[in-house]
Design an enzyme around this catalytic site. Sequence first.
Site, PDB file in Angstrom:
ATOM      1  N   ARG A   1      21.774 -15.408   3.129  1.00 43.32           N
ATOM      2  CA  ARG A   1      21.425 -13.996   3.010  1.00 43.32           C
ATOM      3  C   ARG A   1      22.309 -13.319   1.956  1.00 43.32           C
ATOM      4  NH1 ARG A   1      18.123 -11.528   6.277  1.00 43.32           N
ATOM      5  NH2 ARG A   1      18.021 -12.908   8.051  1.00 43.32           N
TER       6      ARG A   1
ATOM      7  N   GLU B   1       1.410   7.100   6.967  1.00 42.70           N
ATOM      8  CA  GLU B   1       2.535   6.602   6.159  1.00 42.70           C
ATOM      9  C   GLU B   1       2.323   6.960   4.691  1.00 42.70           C
ATOM     10  OE1 GLU B   1       3.604   2.466   6.789  1.00 42.70           O
ATOM     11  OE2 GLU B   1       2.967   2.559   8.864  1.00 42.70           O
TER      12      GLU B   1
ATOM     13  N   SER C   1       0.824  -1.216   0.000  1.00 39.96           N
ATOM     14  CA  SER C   1       0.000   0.000   0.000  1.00 39.96           C
ATOM     15  C   SER C   1       0.854   1.261   0.000  1.00 39.96           C
ATOM     16  CB  SER C   1      -0.984  -0.002   1.174  1.00 39.96           C
ATOM     17  OG  SER C   1      -0.317   0.160   2.398  1.00 39.96           O
ATOM     18  N   ASN C   2       2.037   1.223   0.595  1.00 36.18           N
ATOM     19  CA  ASN C   2       2.923   2.394   0.528  1.00 36.18           C
ATOM     20  C   ASN C   2       3.445   2.587  -0.895  1.00 36.18           C
ATOM     21  OD1 ASN C   2       3.453   3.844   3.177  1.00 36.18           O
ATOM     22  ND2 ASN C   2       3.578   1.715   3.836  1.00 36.18           N
TER      23      ASN C   2
ATOM     24  N   GLU D   1      22.805  -0.577  10.146  1.00 37.62           N
ATOM     25  CA  GLU D   1      22.138  -0.948  11.394  1.00 37.62           C
ATOM     26  C   GLU D   1      20.627  -0.942  11.174  1.00 37.62           C
ATOM     27  OE1 GLU D   1      22.188   0.370  16.101  1.00 37.62           O
ATOM     28  OE2 GLU D   1      23.384   1.458  14.644  1.00 37.62           O
ATOM     29  N   LEU D   2      19.971  -2.039  11.544  1.00 35.11           N
ATOM     30  CA  LEU D   2      18.539  -2.208  11.261  1.00 35.11           C
ATOM     31  C   LEU D   2      17.701  -1.071  11.853  1.00 35.11           C
ATOM     32  CD1 LEU D   2      16.298  -4.157  10.159  1.00 35.11           C
ATOM     33  CD2 LEU D   2      16.160  -5.066  12.480  1.00 35.11           C
ATOM     34  N   ASP D   3      16.826  -0.503  11.018  1.00 39.79           N
ATOM     35  CA  ASP D   3      15.908   0.554  11.453  1.00 39.79           C
ATOM     36  C   ASP D   3      16.625   1.732  12.101  1.00 39.79           C
ATOM     37  OD1 ASP D   3      13.786  -0.903  10.436  1.00 39.79           O
ATOM     38  OD2 ASP D   3      13.459  -1.969  12.309  1.00 39.79           O
TER      39      ASP D   3
ATOM     40  N   ARG E   1      12.870  -7.884   4.784  1.00 36.69           N
ATOM     41  CA  ARG E   1      14.142  -8.609   4.782  1.00 36.69           C
ATOM     42  C   ARG E   1      15.185  -7.778   5.495  1.00 36.69           C
ATOM     43  NH1 ARG E   1      15.140 -13.719   3.344  1.00 36.69           N
ATOM     44  NH2 ARG E   1      17.259 -12.973   2.955  1.00 36.69           N
TER      45      ARG E   1
ATOM     46  N   HIS F   1       9.473   2.961   8.526  1.00 35.66           N
ATOM     47  CA  HIS F   1       9.352   2.064   9.677  1.00 35.66           C
ATOM     48  C   HIS F   1       8.210   2.581  10.550  1.00 35.66           C
ATOM     49  CE1 HIS F   1      10.591  -0.826  12.681  1.00 35.66           C
ATOM     50  NE2 HIS F   1      10.447   0.120  13.585  1.00 35.66           N
TER      51      HIS F   1
HETATM   52  C1  GRF Z   1       3.953  -0.623   6.756  1.00 35.92           C
HETATM   53  O1  GRF Z   1       3.351  -0.427   7.992  1.00 35.92           O
HETATM   54  C2  GRF Z   1       5.394  -0.224   6.819  1.00 35.92           C
HETATM   55  O2  GRF Z   1       5.652   0.828   7.687  1.00 35.92           O
HETATM   56  C3  GRF Z   1       6.041  -1.484   7.356  1.00 35.92           C
HETATM   57  O3  GRF Z   1       5.328  -2.544   6.788  1.00 35.92           O
HETATM   58  C4  GRF Z   1       4.025  -2.107   6.398  1.00 35.92           C
HETATM   59  C5  GRF Z   1       3.932  -2.355   4.932  1.00 35.92           C
HETATM   60  O4  GRF Z   1       2.659  -2.122   4.411  1.00 35.92           O
HETATM   61  N1  GRF Z   1       7.453  -1.478   7.077  1.00 35.92           N
HETATM   62  P1  GRF Z   1       2.435  -2.052   2.840  1.00 35.92           P
HETATM   63  O5  GRF Z   1       3.012  -3.330   2.251  1.00 35.92           O
HETATM   64  O6  GRF Z   1       3.135  -0.827   2.323  1.00 35.92           O
HETATM   65  O7  GRF Z   1       0.959  -1.987   2.660  1.00 35.92           O
END
Ligand code: GRF
Length: 205
Positions: free
Chosen positions: A65, A174, A13-14, A143-145, A91, A109
């Site tokens: 990986r 978002e 969706s993003n 570093e993750l996130d 991932r 995130h």
């Molecule tokens: C979102 O909440 C994003 O912040 C997180 O995973 C979700 C992904 O949603 N990393 P979509 O696949 O963009 O709908």
Amino acid sequence: MKNIVILISGRGSNMEAIVRALDAERWPARIAAVISNKPDVKGLAFAQARGIPTAVVPSKEFASREAFDAALRETVDGFAPDLVVLAGFMRILTAPFVEHYAGRMLNIHPSLLPLFPGLHTHRQALEAGVLEHGATVHFVTAELDHGPTVLQARIEVLPGDTEESLAQRLLEKEHVIYPQAVRLFVEGKLSIDDGAVRIAAATSS
Ligand code: GRF
């Protein structure tokens, strides 16, 4: 024209919000490809229906990986990206992969980083009893996130909120900040100065 490659793992969706904003606002950019590490996900169907090139690099089929990241990098680079956008891409990436895209890879995130990195951020927020929750768009570092913050959005945590209600309210935010951040990048308005993001002031044309 900047080339954007978007990596997804599912719903997308993003990614959809970014594609729609790019089209509606006529950014100086195009979506060169949407790439998933899982086959048959909803986001791929959306991209295909819009005529966007898609690819699958199936993470399940790689023994390590490192091997997966090498294959992913080859596929991503085949689309000559100026910017790589991680949009629900589930991932953990190896340091060489991240370094290869240093300064040109963004992630979103669902927390107010540096709070609550990792998974289950809405649960973490509820358990911590915070009054405010949010989402962060940041440049990706090894570093993750972590990584320099571009934009954040905030929501209030209300009595009775659940992981689901927080996730749902936050997702709407978002879908606003991620397209905004990507647009700033493709318009050349983002720079990283001593580990912090600088956003150039809007110019009137
Ligand atoms: C979102 O909440 C994003 O912040 C997180 O995973 C979700 C992904 O949603 N990393 P979509 O696949 O963009 O709908």
